[in-house]
Enzyme design. Structure first.
Site, PDB file in Angstrom:
ATOM      1  N   ASP A 154      10.299   1.083   7.376  1.00 57.63           N
ATOM      2  CA  ASP A 154      10.005   2.402   7.949  1.00 57.63           C
ATOM      3  C   ASP A 154      11.302   3.007   8.466  1.00 57.63           C
ATOM      4  OD1 ASP A 154       8.761   4.613   8.954  1.00 57.63           O
ATOM      5  OD2 ASP A 154       7.630   3.560  10.515  1.00 57.63           O
ATOM      6  N   ASP A 203       9.435   8.269   3.767  1.00 53.98           N
ATOM      7  CA  ASP A 203      10.199   7.449   4.719  1.00 53.98           C
ATOM      8  C   ASP A 203       9.664   6.040   4.954  1.00 53.98           C
ATOM      9  OD1 ASP A 203       7.933   8.303   6.016  1.00 53.98           O
ATOM     10  OD2 ASP A 203       8.917   8.801   7.894  1.00 53.98           O
ATOM     11  N   GLU A 204       8.679   5.597   4.180  1.00 53.30           N
ATOM     12  CA  GLU A 204       8.209   4.231   4.370  1.00 53.30           C
ATOM     13  C   GLU A 204       7.633   3.663   3.082  1.00 53.30           C
ATOM     14  OE1 GLU A 204       4.767   3.565   6.877  1.00 53.30           O
ATOM     15  OE2 GLU A 204       4.232   5.694   6.751  1.00 53.30           O
TER      16      GLU A 204
END
Length: 345
Positions: A8, A102-103
């Site tokens: 993350d 983003d993850e």
């Protein structure tokens, strides 16, 4: 035994903006919400100290933090950096399940090296090759625990739950850390003396189903750390979407509209990577406070904000006064095989 890593990126959009404009460092920054009626897409850690968070209306964020610096979203830039990060993932495994820009989940089960060491190396390469952006990681035998663990030492840290540690980890875990347990559900559990997963484990499946319905059976497994989902890599994407789960349920169309608009922008920006695909329909998903859900869909070939507004209103009419805990918007793609068959005909 599987070795799953959840990576993350830390305050991804805000961190990129700070990298691009170093004068922002050390100051409270909110990304998104070009006007007081908009909402924040994210907030950096300085802003979070004041209570600012993603999906919060800008006017509320400014009340909490009058010195908040607002920056417009730049999804093209974020998507470019996200591709950099995914390329780093690809050096270690091809079993990658992106959850957003983003993850992502990574399955490193096939590698003999320690998963914690691999996660540390991945994070180091991200930091070196993206100009100082940091990532946090959770390492565990399954996806649920890995995702929980990635929050444990944020920012720029990692936490591992080994197979032999799962039982003790879950027994001490607050129930509100489990996916799907929001403030209202946590309050309901607390009212019967349940604050930790260990306390929830006292109930058998029959009692869980009696108290919480179908969700109770899933909760029985989750509170024990049971999650058999595999890391899924889509070969041909059937859809593209983004979702937002709210900390507090939203109770009106007026609350939902400003949250939806930046989500539509994110989907539109992400579609640039799929220029070879044709859109079949626009889709809006809504999950209510009681965990039931509904989907509104319309055949259309491009991202149209007006149609998403209509889909939002259509889904909201089915709420029957229930608060909304999750909103998702996206598109479904045409099947390339259908297109080829039409050409043959």
């Amino acid at each position: 035994m599987r070795k799953i890593v959840h990576i993350d990126m830390d305050c991804f959009y805000a961190a990129i903006e700070e990298r691009e404009n170093p004068s922002l460092k050390g100051k409270p920054v909110g990304v998104g919400g070009s006007s007081r009626r908009g909402v924040l897409t994210t907030a950096n850690y300085e802003a979070r100290k004041y209570g600012c968070r993603s999906a919060m209306p800008v006017f509320k964020a400014l009340e909490l933090c009058p010195q908040l610096i607002l920056v417009r979203t730049r999804f093209d830039l974020y998507r470019t950096v996200s591709a950099q990060v995914r390329a780093i993932f690809g050096r270690f495994t091809d079993k990658i399940e992106p959850l957003s820009l983003d993850e992502a989940y990574l399955d490193l089960s096939h590698l003999n090296t320690s998963a914690a060491a691999l996660a540390r190396e991945i994070r180091t390469q991200i930091k070196e090759e993206t100009g100082g952006l940091t990532a946090s990681a959770g390492i565990a035998p399954n996806k649920m625990i890995a995702k929980i663990a990635s929050d444990w030492r944020k920012p720029d840290g990692q936490f591992e739950v080994k197979p032999e540690e799962v039982d003790a980890f879950m027994k001490a875990l607050p129930v509100r850390r489990i996916w799907g347990v929001g403030g209202k559900m946590a309050g309901k559990l607390e009212s019967i003396g349940i604050r930790t997963c260990g306390e929830l484990q006292q109930f058998d499946k029959i009692e869980m189903a009696r108290r919480f319905g179908r969700w109770g059976l899933e909760l029985w497994e989750l509170c024990r750390g049971i999650d058999i989902r595999e890391v899924r890599t889509e070969r041909i994407r059937k859809s593209l979407s983004t979702e937002n789960t709210f900390r507090e349920n939203l109770h009106s169309l007026a609350d939902l509209r400003p949250v939806m608009h930046p989500m539509i922008e994110e989907v539109a920006a992400d579609l640039v990577r799929h220029e070879d695909r044709q859109i079949r329909s626009l889709v809006l998903k809504m999950k209510f406070a009681d965990f039931t859900r509904t989907t509104a869909e319309r055949a259309h070939t491009w991202v149209d904000k007006e149609i998403f507004e209509e889909l939002l209103a259509e889904a909201w009419q089915r709420s029957e006064g229930r608060g909304v805990r999750l909103l998702g918007v996206g598109v479904r793609f045409r099947d390339p095989e259908d297109h080829r068959q039409m050409e043959l005909l």
